[in-house]
Design a protein around this motif. Structure first.
Motif, PDB file in Angstrom:
ATOM      1  N   GLU A 268     -25.178  63.231 -21.991  1.00  0.00           N
ATOM      2  CA  GLU A 268     -26.071  62.351 -21.226  1.00  0.00           C
ATOM      3  C   GLU A 268     -27.367  63.057 -20.862  1.00  0.00           C
ATOM      4  OE1 GLU A 268     -22.670  59.518 -19.090  1.00  0.00           O
ATOM      5  OE2 GLU A 268     -23.824  60.980 -17.908  1.00  0.00           O
ATOM      6  N   ARG A 269     -27.205  64.328 -20.438  1.00  0.00           N
ATOM      7  CA  ARG A 269     -28.417  65.093 -20.142  1.00  0.00           C
ATOM      8  C   ARG A 269     -29.299  65.255 -21.380  1.00  0.00           C
ATOM      9  NH1 ARG A 269     -26.102  70.117 -16.439  1.00  0.00           N
ATOM     10  NH2 ARG A 269     -25.478  68.852 -14.611  1.00  0.00           N
ATOM     11  N   ARG A 270     -28.619  65.504 -22.494  1.00  0.00           N
ATOM     12  CA  ARG A 270     -29.392  65.641 -23.738  1.00  0.00           C
ATOM     13  C   ARG A 270     -30.140  64.358 -24.061  1.00  0.00           C
ATOM     14  NH1 ARG A 270     -28.324  64.669 -28.992  1.00  0.00           N
ATOM     15  NH2 ARG A 270     -26.201  64.021 -28.527  1.00  0.00           N
ATOM     16  N   TYR A 271     -29.463  63.212 -23.922  1.00  0.00           N
ATOM     17  CA  TYR A 271     -30.136  61.933 -24.187  1.00  0.00           C
ATOM     18  C   TYR A 271     -31.289  61.685 -23.226  1.00  0.00           C
ATOM     19  CZ  TYR A 271     -26.396  60.618 -27.431  1.00  0.00           C
ATOM     20  OH  TYR A 271     -25.530  60.563 -28.475  1.00  0.00           O
ATOM     21  N   LYS A 272     -31.054  62.096 -21.953  1.00  0.00           N
ATOM     22  CA  LYS A 272     -32.149  61.943 -20.980  1.00  0.00           C
ATOM     23  C   LYS A 272     -33.339  62.798 -21.389  1.00  0.00           C
ATOM     24  CE  LYS A 272     -29.360  60.744 -16.924  1.00  0.00           C
ATOM     25  NZ  LYS A 272     -28.886  61.184 -15.599  1.00  0.00           N
ATOM     26  N   ASN A 273     -33.011  64.039 -21.802  1.00  0.00           N
ATOM     27  CA  ASN A 273     -34.099  64.916 -22.248  1.00  0.00           C
ATOM     28  C   ASN A 273     -34.822  64.319 -23.454  1.00  0.00           C
ATOM     29  OD1 ASN A 273     -33.727  66.938 -20.306  1.00  0.00           O
ATOM     30  ND2 ASN A 273     -32.017  67.826 -21.473  1.00  0.00           N
ATOM     31  N   GLU A 274     -34.035  63.732 -24.370  1.00  0.00           N
ATOM     32  CA  GLU A 274     -34.663  63.109 -25.533  1.00  0.00           C
ATOM     33  C   GLU A 274     -35.547  61.923 -25.140  1.00  0.00           C
ATOM     34  OE1 GLU A 274     -31.285  64.135 -28.929  1.00  0.00           O
ATOM     35  OE2 GLU A 274     -31.523  62.103 -28.138  1.00  0.00           O
ATOM     36  N   ASP A 365     -34.053  73.327 -18.791  1.00  0.00           N
ATOM     37  CA  ASP A 365     -34.503  72.065 -18.173  1.00  0.00           C
ATOM     38  C   ASP A 365     -35.652  72.309 -17.214  1.00  0.00           C
ATOM     39  OD1 ASP A 365     -31.135  70.766 -17.987  1.00  0.00           O
ATOM     40  OD2 ASP A 365     -32.674  70.518 -19.537  1.00  0.00           O
ATOM     41  N   HIS A 366     -35.538  73.392 -16.412  1.00  0.00           N
ATOM     42  CA  HIS A 366     -36.619  73.732 -15.489  1.00  0.00           C
ATOM     43  C   HIS A 366     -37.916  74.021 -16.243  1.00  0.00           C
ATOM     44  CE1 HIS A 366     -38.446  75.094 -11.793  1.00  0.00           C
ATOM     45  NE2 HIS A 366     -38.760  76.273 -12.355  1.00  0.00           N
ATOM     46  N   HIS A 367     -37.746  74.743 -17.365  1.00  0.00           N
ATOM     47  CA  HIS A 367     -38.915  75.043 -18.194  1.00  0.00           C
ATOM     48  C   HIS A 367     -39.527  73.762 -18.786  1.00  0.00           C
ATOM     49  CE1 HIS A 367     -41.531  77.522 -20.577  1.00  0.00           C
ATOM     50  NE2 HIS A 367     -41.147  76.887 -21.697  1.00  0.00           N
ATOM     51  N   ILE A 368     -38.666  72.815 -19.181  1.00  0.00           N
ATOM     52  CA  ILE A 368     -39.152  71.521 -19.708  1.00  0.00           C
ATOM     53  C   ILE A 368     -39.897  70.749 -18.637  1.00  0.00           C
ATOM     54  CG2 ILE A 368     -38.370  69.261 -20.536  1.00  0.00           C
ATOM     55  CD1 ILE A 368     -36.156  70.858 -22.063  1.00  0.00           C
ATOM     56  N   LYS A 369     -39.397  70.829 -17.376  1.00  0.00           N
ATOM     57  CA  LYS A 369     -40.094  70.143 -16.280  1.00  0.00           C
ATOM     58  C   LYS A 369     -41.490  70.720 -16.084  1.00  0.00           C
ATOM     59  CE  LYS A 369     -35.995  68.662 -13.724  1.00  0.00           C
ATOM     60  NZ  LYS A 369     -35.188  68.836 -12.502  1.00  0.00           N
ATOM     61  N   LYS A 370     -41.592  72.050 -16.190  1.00  0.00           N
ATOM     62  CA  LYS A 370     -42.913  72.676 -16.082  1.00  0.00           C
ATOM     63  C   LYS A 370     -43.840  72.157 -17.189  1.00  0.00           C
ATOM     64  CE  LYS A 370     -41.499  77.017 -13.876  1.00  0.00           C
ATOM     65  NZ  LYS A 370     -41.396  78.484 -14.042  1.00  0.00           N
ATOM     66  N   LEU A 371     -43.257  72.061 -18.386  1.00  0.00           N
ATOM     67  CA  LEU A 371     -44.066  71.535 -19.485  1.00  0.00           C
ATOM     68  C   LEU A 371     -44.496  70.096 -19.222  1.00  0.00           C
ATOM     69  CD1 LEU A 371     -42.051  72.916 -22.529  1.00  0.00           C
ATOM     70  CD2 LEU A 371     -44.281  73.690 -21.732  1.00  0.00           C
ATOM     71  N   GLU A 372     -43.576  69.301 -18.638  1.00  0.00           N
ATOM     72  CA  GLU A 372     -43.930  67.915 -18.299  1.00  0.00           C
ATOM     73  C   GLU A 372     -45.063  67.854 -17.288  1.00  0.00           C
ATOM     74  OE1 GLU A 372     -39.576  65.765 -19.000  1.00  0.00           O
ATOM     75  OE2 GLU A 372     -40.392  66.065 -16.982  1.00  0.00           O
ATOM     76  N   SER A 373     -45.030  68.742 -16.298  1.00  0.00           N
ATOM     77  CA  SER A 373     -46.122  68.774 -15.296  1.00  0.00           C
ATOM     78  C   SER A 373     -47.449  69.109 -15.959  1.00  0.00           C
ATOM     79  CB  SER A 373     -45.779  69.793 -14.210  1.00  0.00           C
ATOM     80  OG  SER A 373     -45.727  71.114 -14.757  1.00  0.00           O
ATOM     81  N   LYS A 374     -47.396  70.080 -16.909  1.00  0.00           N
ATOM     82  CA  LYS A 374     -48.632  70.419 -17.617  1.00  0.00           C
ATOM     83  C   LYS A 374     -49.134  69.237 -18.433  1.00  0.00           C
ATOM     84  CE  LYS A 374     -47.746  75.390 -17.952  1.00  0.00           C
ATOM     85  NZ  LYS A 374     -47.507  76.524 -18.856  1.00  0.00           N
ATOM     86  N   VAL A 375     -48.219  68.504 -19.071  1.00  0.00           N
ATOM     87  CA  VAL A 375     -48.616  67.318 -19.841  1.00  0.00           C
ATOM     88  C   VAL A 375     -49.207  66.243 -18.936  1.00  0.00           C
ATOM     89  CG1 VAL A 375     -47.749  65.438 -21.282  1.00  0.00           C
ATOM     90  CG2 VAL A 375     -46.997  67.774 -21.722  1.00  0.00           C
ATOM     91  N   LYS A 376     -48.624  66.108 -17.733  1.00  0.00           N
ATOM     92  CA  LYS A 376     -49.178  65.138 -16.776  1.00  0.00           C
ATOM     93  C   LYS A 376     -50.590  65.511 -16.380  1.00  0.00           C
ATOM     94  CE  LYS A 376     -44.829  63.536 -14.741  1.00  0.00           C
ATOM     95  NZ  LYS A 376     -43.983  63.509 -13.524  1.00  0.00           N
ATOM     96  N   SER A 377     -50.814  66.820 -16.142  1.00  0.00           N
ATOM     97  CA  SER A 377     -52.179  67.249 -15.806  1.00  0.00           C
ATOM     98  C   SER A 377     -53.135  66.940 -16.948  1.00  0.00           C
ATOM     99  CB  SER A 377     -52.186  68.748 -15.502  1.00  0.00           C
ATOM    100  OG  SER A 377     -51.832  69.494 -16.666  1.00  0.00           O
ATOM    101  N   LEU A 378     -52.650  67.164 -18.192  1.00  0.00           N
ATOM    102  CA  LEU A 378     -53.489  66.810 -19.341  1.00  0.00           C
ATOM    103  C   LEU A 378     -53.784  65.310 -19.401  1.00  0.00           C
ATOM    104  CD1 LEU A 378     -51.892  69.004 -22.156  1.00  0.00           C
ATOM    105  CD2 LEU A 378     -54.191  69.235 -21.226  1.00  0.00           C
ATOM    106  N   SER A 379     -52.750  64.488 -19.100  1.00  0.00           N
ATOM    107  CA  SER A 379     -52.960  63.028 -19.106  1.00  0.00           C
ATOM    108  C   SER A 379     -53.941  62.613 -18.020  1.00  0.00           C
ATOM    109  CB  SER A 379     -51.616  62.319 -18.913  1.00  0.00           C
ATOM    110  OG  SER A 379     -51.073  62.643 -17.646  1.00  0.00           O
TER     111      SER A 379
END
Length: 593
Positions: A268-274, A365-379
């Motif tokens: 489930e976590r994997r699907y959420k990540n996907e 997962d924590h590292h992916i969240k950091k990447l998501e924050s960076k992507v949000k800043s880019l957006s």
């Protein structure tokens, strides 16, 4: 002047010596209102061709002209509603002109060539039975002066539009150059930030790949050691595991259920990540549509995400391998019941390994969240860039609205020029009519002068005739009076006094009208009426041909001032006149028989 309709329509043009063809003509309908000196409304219809500047047909319809048009064509509407109905017919033709078989058509029929004379502009409805002509207007071709005025107005409007557009273009170029410099600066800054992010991503991906490779090597070594230990301990533990086989099997089943639950959570976590990765991909695709340069950056991020996906798949493969190993161990437990005790330790070791794997997954997962924050800043930065672009678009719209306002002003000026040209045309028409009237009156005056000359000639001739007649009458009266006074009294047989004459009153000479035949006597015959002693006297000349025969009627009327014959009263009462010679027995023209 108010413009009611101005559009290009498809018109079927037919000339005298040409075949029927289709042409896209511009139909312009204006309402001209004049209040000085009298309030008037005129409907101006004009046909022009954008491709042919010399093509100009126009018609001005006033309220008086519309009444005659209404009677001729059997129209049922008033002049106030005529423009809107006419525009409705034109819009109907415009809506159906793209169809294969349109119902409403526009026809322009010319009696001669297209650039010579008048033309009939009509709206025709076609059906299976006949062609119905709803309206037909006779348009006049523009004269050379009107065409020149029209072309001059078009050129002036185009020059003004060109100058205004050049000024606007300069302003817009300056603004856009400023905005481009600012956008380039922002883009350079963002590219630098993206390069930094790429370097960070590459460093992190390399560190992660090295760690994973080290973990895999350590796990492989541990697995080999465990296998060696198990093979050594299998023979020793067979007897101990026989008694605890049933309990251990139950515990293993419960443990397997727990492991399945944990694997489900992991999936489930994997699907959420996907799903989160897919959302990020969608956001990145929208950012690619807004800016082309950002596409390359997003593609690099996708590649990095794909590397992470491959790492996750590798980890999933490891989990699958562990599951297969567990299945092998179960088979070995079934085959070798004595190895079950030691398998507990193996299972605990595997649990510890799983816990370490879960910790690694949480760190990732924590590292992916950091990447998501960076992507949000880019957006967010991309959204700011979109806001700047929207502001530029709003400025461009404002400039377009200003251009439209100036176009309206130029159209109004064109209307004023058209009004003046129409007034000049009407004034020229009035001048032509006045010149025609003047020429007609000059002809009438010349005819009247000729009639006056003829009448003056006739009057002169009549005056001469009257003078001759008066001379003849005076001479005759004088001769008669002298003859009556000198002669002896005639016998009573030849001349008797009329019974109606009174004896107390003085006699007056009576003149009776003489027949027209008696005026044309020859001089020999005229001397027969005179006494013998005066026949040698010359008579007045005979009347010429063309002169009025006979004396004027004023000499034949009974007058109160006629010549009295006072010397003959006594002789007429007692005696008779001597007999006249019986050569001619014609009655007298001046005395009654």
């Amino acid at each position: 002047m108010e413009t009611l309709f101005n559009k290009r329509l498809q018109v079927y043009v037919k000339c005298k010596d040409c075949e029927e063809r289709k042409a896209n003509l511009r139909v312009n309908i204006d309402l001209r209102v004049t209040s000085n000196p009298v309030y008037k409304r005129d409907l101006v219809v004009r046909l022009t061709d954008d491709l042919d500047p010399y093509f100009l047909y126009s018609l001005s319809i006033s309220e008086e002209d519309y009444q005659s048009l209404k009677v001729q064509q059997g129209l049922l509407i008033d002049f106030a509603s005529f423009p809107q109905k006419f525009i409705d017919l034109l819009l109907r033709c415009l809506s159906e002109q793209e169809l294969d078989s349109p119902r409403f058509l526009l026809h322009l029929a010319c009696q001669s060539s297209l650039h010579d004379g008048a033309a009939h502009f009509s709206v025709v409805e076609t059906n299976a039975f006949k062609h119905l002509n709803h309206l037909s207007l006779k348009l006049l071709q523009g004269s050379d002066k009107e065409v020149k005025d029209y072309l001059a107005t078009c050129l002036s409007s185009l020059k003004e539009d060109k100058q205004s557009l050049e000024v606007k273009l300069k302003k817009t170029e300056e603004d856009l150059s400023r905005q481009l410099t600012y956008a380039q600066q922002t883009l350079t800054e963002k590219t630098k930030e993206l390069d930094k992010l790429r370097s960070e991503w590459t460093s992190q991906s390399t560190s992660l790949s090295s760690r994973h490779s080290q973990d895999l090597m350590s796990e492989r070594e541990k697995a080999l050691e465990i296998q060696s230990r198990l093979q050594q301990q299998v023979e020793q533990v067979r007897q101990e595991l026989e008694s605890t086989h049933l309990r251990s099997s139950q515990q293993l089943q419960s443990r397997l259920a727990e492991l399945e639950v944990s694997t489900r959570d992991l999936t489930e976590r994997r699907y959420k990540n996907e799903s989160t990765i897919r959302d990020l991909k969608i956001k990145l695709s929208s950012a690619e549509e807004e800016s082309q340069r950002a596409k390359q950056q997003v593609s690099s991020l996708r590649r990095e995400n794909s590397t992470l996906d491959t790492e996750l798949h590798n980890k999933e493969r490891l989990v699958g391998q562990l599951q297969t190993r567990l299945a092998v161990l179960e088979q070995e437990v079934n085959d070798k019941e004595q190895l079950m005790g030691r398998t507990r330790e193996v299972l605990e070791a595997t649990q510890q390994q799983k816990e370490t794997m879960e910790g690694n997954v949480e760190s990732k997962d924590h590292h992916i969240k950091k990447l998501e924050s960076k992507v949000k800043s880019l957006s967010e930065e991309l959204i700011k860039a979109n806001g700047i672009i929207k502001k530029l678009q709003a400025d461009l719209r404002g400039l377009a609205e200003k251009i439209q306002v100036k176009n309206r002003v130029t159209v109004s000026q064109e209307k004023v020029v058209q009004d003046t040209s129409a007034k000049l045309h009407t004034a020229s028409r009035h001048l032509q009519d006045a010149q025609q009237q003047l020429t007609h009156k000059d002809e009438q005056v010349s005819k009247l002068k000729e009639q006056l000359e003829t009448t003056i000639q006739k009057l002169n001739e009549s005056k001469e005739v009257l003078k001759t007649n008066e001379n003849v009458i005076g001479w005759l009266n004088k001769q008669l009076n002298e003859k009556q006074l000198l002669k002896k009294p005639p016998p009573p047989e030849s001349f008797q006094t009329p019974a109606a004459l009174p004896t107390t009153a003085g006699l007056r000479a009576q003149f009776y009208p003489m027949p027209s035949v008696k005026l044309g006597l020859s001089p020999a015959e005229a001397t027969d009426f005179l006494p013998t002693d005066q026949r040698t006297l010359p008579l007045p000349p005979p009347l010429k041909l063309g002169e009025p025969s006979g004396l004027d009627s004023k000499y034949f009327e009974r007058r109160e001032d006629s010549i009295p014959l006072t010397g003959l009263l006594s002789n007429l009462q007692s005696r008779e006149f001597p007999p006249r010679p019986s050569k001619h027995s014609l009655p007298s023209a001046y005395f009654s028989a």
